[in-house]
Design a protein around this motif. Structure first.
Motif, PDB file in Angstrom:
ATOM      1  N   PHE A  11       0.827  -1.198   0.000  1.00  0.00           N
ATOM      2  CA  PHE A  11       0.000   0.000   0.000  1.00  0.00           C
ATOM      3  C   PHE A  11       0.869   1.259   0.000  1.00  0.00           C
ATOM      4  CE2 PHE A  11      -2.615   3.220   2.254  1.00  0.00           C
ATOM      5  CZ  PHE A  11      -3.538   3.415   1.231  1.00  0.00           C
ATOM      6  N   GLU A  12       1.962   1.237   0.745  1.00  0.00           N
ATOM      7  CA  GLU A  12       2.874   2.384   0.761  1.00  0.00           C
ATOM      8  C   GLU A  12       3.434   2.636  -0.638  1.00  0.00           C
ATOM      9  OE1 GLU A  12       3.460   4.638   3.167  1.00  0.00           O
ATOM     10  OE2 GLU A  12       1.923   3.581   4.288  1.00  0.00           O
ATOM     11  N   LYS A  15       0.700   4.256  -2.762  1.00  0.00           N
ATOM     12  CA  LYS A  15       0.417   5.649  -2.404  1.00  0.00           C
ATOM     13  C   LYS A  15       1.323   6.615  -3.156  1.00  0.00           C
ATOM     14  CE  LYS A  15       0.704   5.973   2.058  1.00  0.00           C
ATOM     15  NZ  LYS A  15       0.585   6.280   3.485  1.00  0.00           N
ATOM     16  N   ASN A  16       2.506   6.176  -3.539  1.00  0.00           N
ATOM     17  CA  ASN A  16       3.466   7.035  -4.216  1.00  0.00           C
ATOM     18  C   ASN A  16       3.373   6.972  -5.738  1.00  0.00           C
ATOM     19  OD1 ASN A  16       4.626   8.004  -1.792  1.00  0.00           O
ATOM     20  ND2 ASN A  16       5.708   6.060  -1.582  1.00  0.00           N
ATOM     21  N   ALA A  24      -1.168  12.026  -7.987  1.00  0.00           N
ATOM     22  CA  ALA A  24      -1.269  10.767  -7.242  1.00  0.00           C
ATOM     23  C   ALA A  24      -2.393   9.910  -7.822  1.00  0.00           C
ATOM     24  CB  ALA A  24      -1.524  11.048  -5.770  1.00  0.00           C
ATOM     25  N   TYR A  26      -3.828   7.368  -6.224  1.00  0.00           N
ATOM     26  CA  TYR A  26      -4.751   6.950  -5.181  1.00  0.00           C
ATOM     27  C   TYR A  26      -4.837   8.028  -4.124  1.00  0.00           C
ATOM     28  CZ  TYR A  26      -3.949   2.530  -7.456  1.00  0.00           C
ATOM     29  OH  TYR A  26      -3.854   1.554  -8.397  1.00  0.00           O
ATOM     30  N   GLU A  27      -6.012   8.162  -3.558  1.00  0.00           N
ATOM     31  CA  GLU A  27      -6.193   9.138  -2.496  1.00  0.00           C
ATOM     32  C   GLU A  27      -5.514   8.652  -1.231  1.00  0.00           C
ATOM     33  OE1 GLU A  27      -9.568  11.282  -2.018  1.00  0.00           O
ATOM     34  OE2 GLU A  27     -10.324  10.976  -4.027  1.00  0.00           O
ATOM     35  N   LYS A  28      -4.885   9.565  -0.501  1.00  0.00           N
ATOM     36  CA  LYS A  28      -4.216   9.186   0.735  1.00  0.00           C
ATOM     37  C   LYS A  28      -5.186   9.158   1.900  1.00  0.00           C
ATOM     38  CE  LYS A  28       0.254  10.508  -0.842  1.00  0.00           C
ATOM     39  NZ  LYS A  28       1.584  10.805  -0.524  1.00  0.00           N
ATOM     40  N   ARG A  29      -6.327   9.717   1.704  1.00  0.00           N
ATOM     41  CA  ARG A  29      -7.386   9.697   2.723  1.00  0.00           C
ATOM     42  C   ARG A  29      -8.611   9.060   2.091  1.00  0.00           C
ATOM     43  NH1 ARG A  29      -6.686  15.834   4.666  1.00  0.00           N
ATOM     44  NH2 ARG A  29      -4.844  15.491   5.929  1.00  0.00           N
ATOM     45  N   ASN A  76      -6.242   0.909   6.533  1.00  0.00           N
ATOM     46  CA  ASN A  76      -5.103   1.138   5.647  1.00  0.00           C
ATOM     47  C   ASN A  76      -5.437   1.163   4.161  1.00  0.00           C
ATOM     48  OD1 ASN A  76      -3.234   1.223   7.742  1.00  0.00           O
ATOM     49  ND2 ASN A  76      -3.154  -0.991   7.817  1.00  0.00           N
ATOM     50  N   TYR A  78      -7.911   2.178   0.790  1.00  0.00           N
ATOM     51  CA  TYR A  78      -8.918   3.082   0.261  1.00  0.00           C
ATOM     52  C   TYR A  78      -9.182   2.772  -1.205  1.00  0.00           C
ATOM     53  CZ  TYR A  78      -6.909   5.588   4.179  1.00  0.00           C
ATOM     54  OH  TYR A  78      -6.409   5.911   5.397  1.00  0.00           O
ATOM     55  N   ALA A  81      -7.399   0.509  -4.160  1.00  0.00           N
ATOM     56  CA  ALA A  81      -6.199  -0.181  -3.677  1.00  0.00           C
ATOM     57  C   ALA A  81      -6.443  -1.647  -3.357  1.00  0.00           C
ATOM     58  CB  ALA A  81      -5.636   0.533  -2.456  1.00  0.00           C
TER      59      ALA A  81
END
Length: 118
Positions: A11-12, A15-16, A24, A26-29, A76, A78, A81
């Motif tokens: 997932f990390e 996210k990048n 980005a 994917y949304e980080k929130r 973790n 969203y 993902a």
């Protein structure tokens, strides 16, 4: 694959990831907050979630299914993902295919996942 499956590590990495416009992917929130209530019911088949007719908006699941669920899953992950991080394995005990990102152990037969799997 020789590497141990780690949903958080994957997932990390996601996210990048950036799209062609440099934004980005994917949304980080989470785009919305969702609360899910799941109640134990031994009459429900393993690894199934059934809408609870007597309490709309809630679900019923076998106690083993609830115990097998990763507790940090929704904290973790969203949006898209989930699909990107799938880790389908075949349980060595019951031979059922399961997505390891969702479970701590096999929700069908309660067998542990192999340490070197994923």
């Amino acid at each position: 694959m020789n590497r141990k499956f780690d949903a958080n590590e994957n997932f990390e990495l996601l996210k990048n990831e950036r799209n062609i416009a440099g934004r980005a992917m994917y949304e980080k929130r989470p785009s919305q907050e969702v609360k899910v209530q799941i109640y134990p019911d031994k009459s429900v088949s393993p690894a199934k979630f059934i809408p609870n007719q007597s309490m709309p908006g809630t679900f019923r699941a076998h106690p083993t299914t609830i115990a097998a669920m990763r507790s940090d899953l929704f904290a973790n992950m969203y949006d898209e993902a989930f699909e990107e991080l799938s880790a389908i394995i075949t349980c060595s005990s019951c031979k059922t295919q399961v997505d390891q990102q969702f479970w701590k152990f096999c929700p069908y037969c309660e067998a542990p996942f192999p340490k070197n799997h994923g």
